[in-house]
Scaffold this motif. Structure first.
Motif, PDB file in Angstrom:
ATOM      1  N   PHE A   1       0.831  -1.199   0.000  1.00 46.05           N
ATOM      2  CA  PHE A   1       0.000   0.000   0.000  1.00 46.05           C
ATOM      3  C   PHE A   1       0.873   1.259   0.000  1.00 46.05           C
ATOM      4  O   PHE A   1       0.644   2.189  -0.772  1.00 46.05           O
ATOM      5  CB  PHE A   1      -0.930   0.004   1.220  1.00 46.05           C
ATOM      6  CG  PHE A   1      -1.773   1.244   1.320  1.00 46.05           C
ATOM      7  CD1 PHE A   1      -2.891   1.394   0.528  1.00 46.05           C
ATOM      8  CD2 PHE A   1      -1.432   2.262   2.197  1.00 46.05           C
ATOM      9  CE1 PHE A   1      -3.667   2.546   0.609  1.00 46.05           C
ATOM     10  CE2 PHE A   1      -2.193   3.409   2.286  1.00 46.05           C
ATOM     11  CZ  PHE A   1      -3.317   3.555   1.491  1.00 46.05           C
ATOM     12  N   SER A   2       1.872   1.274   0.844  1.00 44.92           N
ATOM     13  CA  SER A   2       2.768   2.429   0.926  1.00 44.92           C
ATOM     14  C   SER A   2       3.467   2.671  -0.411  1.00 44.92           C
ATOM     15  O   SER A   2       3.547   3.811  -0.873  1.00 44.92           O
ATOM     16  CB  SER A   2       3.810   2.200   2.023  1.00 44.92           C
ATOM     17  OG  SER A   2       4.756   3.239   2.029  1.00 44.92           O
ATOM     18  N   ASP A   3       3.955   1.615  -1.030  1.00 43.92           N
ATOM     19  CA  ASP A   3       4.622   1.750  -2.329  1.00 43.92           C
ATOM     20  C   ASP A   3       3.668   2.308  -3.381  1.00 43.92           C
ATOM     21  O   ASP A   3       4.033   3.168  -4.191  1.00 43.92           O
ATOM     22  CB  ASP A   3       5.173   0.402  -2.800  1.00 43.92           C
ATOM     23  CG  ASP A   3       6.316  -0.092  -1.923  1.00 43.92           C
ATOM     24  OD1 ASP A   3       6.893   0.724  -1.167  1.00 43.92           O
ATOM     25  OD2 ASP A   3       6.627  -1.305  -1.998  1.00 43.92           O
ATOM     26  N   ALA A   4       2.420   1.827  -3.366  1.00 40.39           N
ATOM     27  CA  ALA A   4       1.431   2.293  -4.340  1.00 40.39           C
ATOM     28  C   ALA A   4       1.108   3.768  -4.122  1.00 40.39           C
ATOM     29  O   ALA A   4       0.992   4.547  -5.085  1.00 40.39           O
ATOM     30  CB  ALA A   4       0.160   1.452  -4.253  1.00 40.39           C
ATOM     31  N   VAL A   5       0.971   4.182  -2.860  1.00 38.86           N
ATOM     32  CA  VAL A   5       0.656   5.584  -2.571  1.00 38.86           C
ATOM     33  C   VAL A   5       1.818   6.488  -2.977  1.00 38.86           C
ATOM     34  O   VAL A   5       1.623   7.530  -3.604  1.00 38.86           O
ATOM     35  CB  VAL A   5       0.308   5.764  -1.067  1.00 38.86           C
ATOM     36  CG1 VAL A   5       0.281   7.230  -0.680  1.00 38.86           C
ATOM     37  CG2 VAL A   5      -1.016   5.106  -0.748  1.00 38.86           C
ATOM     38  N   LEU A   6       3.032   6.099  -2.637  1.00 39.27           N
ATOM     39  CA  LEU A   6       4.190   6.930  -2.957  1.00 39.27           C
ATOM     40  C   LEU A   6       4.447   7.005  -4.463  1.00 39.27           C
ATOM     41  O   LEU A   6       5.045   7.969  -4.941  1.00 39.27           O
ATOM     42  CB  LEU A   6       5.431   6.401  -2.233  1.00 39.27           C
ATOM     43  CG  LEU A   6       5.387   6.538  -0.700  1.00 39.27           C
ATOM     44  CD1 LEU A   6       6.585   5.850  -0.074  1.00 39.27           C
ATOM     45  CD2 LEU A   6       5.290   7.991  -0.278  1.00 39.27           C
ATOM     46  N   ALA A   7       3.976   6.023  -5.212  1.00 36.73           N
ATOM     47  CA  ALA A   7       4.154   6.028  -6.669  1.00 36.73           C
ATOM     48  C   ALA A   7       3.197   7.004  -7.359  1.00 36.73           C
ATOM     49  O   ALA A   7       3.412   7.365  -8.505  1.00 36.73           O
ATOM     50  CB  ALA A   7       3.958   4.625  -7.233  1.00 36.73           C
ATOM     51  N   LYS A   8       2.170   7.434  -6.661  1.00 37.10           N
ATOM     52  CA  LYS A   8       1.181   8.346  -7.249  1.00 37.10           C
ATOM     53  C   LYS A   8       1.587   9.789  -6.942  1.00 37.10           C
ATOM     54  O   LYS A   8       1.218  10.360  -5.928  1.00 37.10           O
ATOM     55  CB  LYS A   8      -0.211   8.040  -6.709  1.00 37.10           C
ATOM     56  CG  LYS A   8      -0.719   6.686  -7.162  1.00 37.10           C
ATOM     57  CD  LYS A   8      -2.067   6.371  -6.563  1.00 37.10           C
ATOM     58  CE  LYS A   8      -2.687   5.103  -7.049  1.00 37.10           C
ATOM     59  NZ  LYS A   8      -1.887   3.965  -7.226  1.00 37.10           N
ATOM     60  N   ASP A   9       2.352  10.380  -7.857  1.00 38.20           N
ATOM     61  CA  ASP A   9       2.843  11.745  -7.670  1.00 38.20           C
ATOM     62  C   ASP A   9       1.705  12.758  -7.566  1.00 38.20           C
ATOM     63  O   ASP A   9       1.842  13.791  -6.913  1.00 38.20           O
ATOM     64  CB  ASP A   9       3.766  12.145  -8.825  1.00 38.20           C
ATOM     65  CG  ASP A   9       5.053  11.340  -8.827  1.00 38.20           C
ATOM     66  OD1 ASP A   9       5.474  10.892  -7.741  1.00 38.20           O
ATOM     67  OD2 ASP A   9       5.621  11.156  -9.911  1.00 38.20           O
ATOM     68  N   TRP A  10       0.592  12.462  -8.209  1.00 44.04           N
ATOM     69  CA  TRP A  10      -0.509  13.415  -8.216  1.00 44.04           C
ATOM     70  C   TRP A  10      -1.134  13.591  -6.832  1.00 44.04           C
ATOM     71  O   TRP A  10      -1.863  14.545  -6.594  1.00 44.04           O
ATOM     72  CB  TRP A  10      -1.566  13.011  -9.248  1.00 44.04           C
ATOM     73  CG  TRP A  10      -2.084  11.607  -9.091  1.00 44.04           C
ATOM     74  CD1 TRP A  10      -1.606  10.497  -9.703  1.00 44.04           C
ATOM     75  CD2 TRP A  10      -3.180  11.168  -8.278  1.00 44.04           C
ATOM     76  NE1 TRP A  10      -2.318   9.391  -9.329  1.00 44.04           N
ATOM     77  CE2 TRP A  10      -3.301   9.774  -8.452  1.00 44.04           C
ATOM     78  CE3 TRP A  10      -4.066  11.804  -7.443  1.00 44.04           C
ATOM     79  CZ2 TRP A  10      -4.265   9.028  -7.808  1.00 44.04           C
ATOM     80  CZ3 TRP A  10      -5.044  11.055  -6.799  1.00 44.04           C
ATOM     81  CH2 TRP A  10      -5.129   9.682  -6.994  1.00 44.04           C
ATOM     82  N   LEU A  11      -0.831  12.679  -5.889  1.00 46.74           N
ATOM     83  CA  LEU A  11      -1.321  12.853  -4.518  1.00 46.74           C
ATOM     84  C   LEU A  11      -0.610  14.000  -3.810  1.00 46.74           C
ATOM     85  O   LEU A  11      -1.152  14.598  -2.885  1.00 46.74           O
ATOM     86  CB  LEU A  11      -1.139  11.560  -3.714  1.00 46.74           C
ATOM     87  CG  LEU A  11      -2.097  10.426  -4.049  1.00 46.74           C
ATOM     88  CD1 LEU A  11      -1.733   9.183  -3.257  1.00 46.74           C
ATOM     89  CD2 LEU A  11      -3.534  10.825  -3.769  1.00 46.74           C
ATOM     90  N   GLN A  12       0.599  14.303  -4.222  1.00 42.19           N
ATOM     91  CA  GLN A  12       1.392  15.410  -3.693  1.00 42.19           C
ATOM     92  C   GLN A  12       1.453  15.380  -2.159  1.00 42.19           C
ATOM     93  O   GLN A  12       1.076  16.328  -1.478  1.00 42.19           O
ATOM     94  CB  GLN A  12       0.837  16.756  -4.176  1.00 42.19           C
ATOM     95  CG  GLN A  12       0.900  16.905  -5.673  1.00 42.19           C
ATOM     96  CD  GLN A  12       0.302  18.206  -6.168  1.00 42.19           C
ATOM     97  OE1 GLN A  12      -0.376  18.905  -5.445  1.00 42.19           O
ATOM     98  NE2 GLN A  12       0.562  18.506  -7.422  1.00 42.19           N
TER      99      GLN A  12
END
Length: 156
Positions: free
Chosen positions: A122-133
């Motif tokens: 989950f952490s890897d997936a969240v950090l991969a989404k740059d648009w979350l900023q």
């Protein structure tokens, strides 16, 4: 491309066409004729039309058309590639579901990931989404949460 160059060179070699006109003539007996020469004496001219053919496309227009066709072909190829990619992903998803249903029907328990592995995924997936900023505080909170989920693993 050779055909386009041949067409352009042929058009340029032909040279400009002579201006031509068509004449509609009506003779004294009422007979109608359309001809490329002026009406003869004694007949009436009903109309005169320009018969000069339109000029063909310029070299620039032909190049623009070729570039447009090339761009359209590339767009179509990309669309086909994306469609095939989506089809394969859907097929893989259906096969995975079928395997899960078969495993459930046989009473076999599918392998599950540990909470620690799921937290890392989950952490890897969240950090991969740059648009979350995410700001640094949010990233630190996420790391802390992963550490909490993995406490059993780290202690042993």
């Amino acid at each position: 491309m050779r055909a386009v160059l041949f067409l352009v060179s042929s058009l340029l070699a032909a040279g400009p066409a002579a201006a031509e006109s068509l004449y509609k003539c009506v003779d004294p007996k009422g007979a109608v004729s359309i001809q490329s020469e002026a009406c003869p004496a004694g007949s009436t001219q009903a109309w005169k039309r320009d018969a000069t053919p339109e000029a063909g496309p310029s070299v620039e227009e032909l190049a623009a058309r070729a570039a447009l066709a090339d761009a359209e072909a590339r767009r179509a190829a990309e669309t086909a590639r994306l469609a095939e990619e989506a089809r394969l992903a859907e097929q893989a998803r259906r096969e995975q579901q079928a395997r899960q249903r078969a495993a459930e029907a046989s009473g076999e328990r599918p392998p599950t990931k540990s909470e620690c592995t799921q937290a890392h995924d989950f952490s890897d997936a969240v950090l991969a989404k740059d648009w979350l900023q995410l700001d640094e505080t949010q990233k630190a909170n996420l790391r802390q949460w992963v550490v909490e989920q993995c406490a059993d693993v780290y202690e042993s």
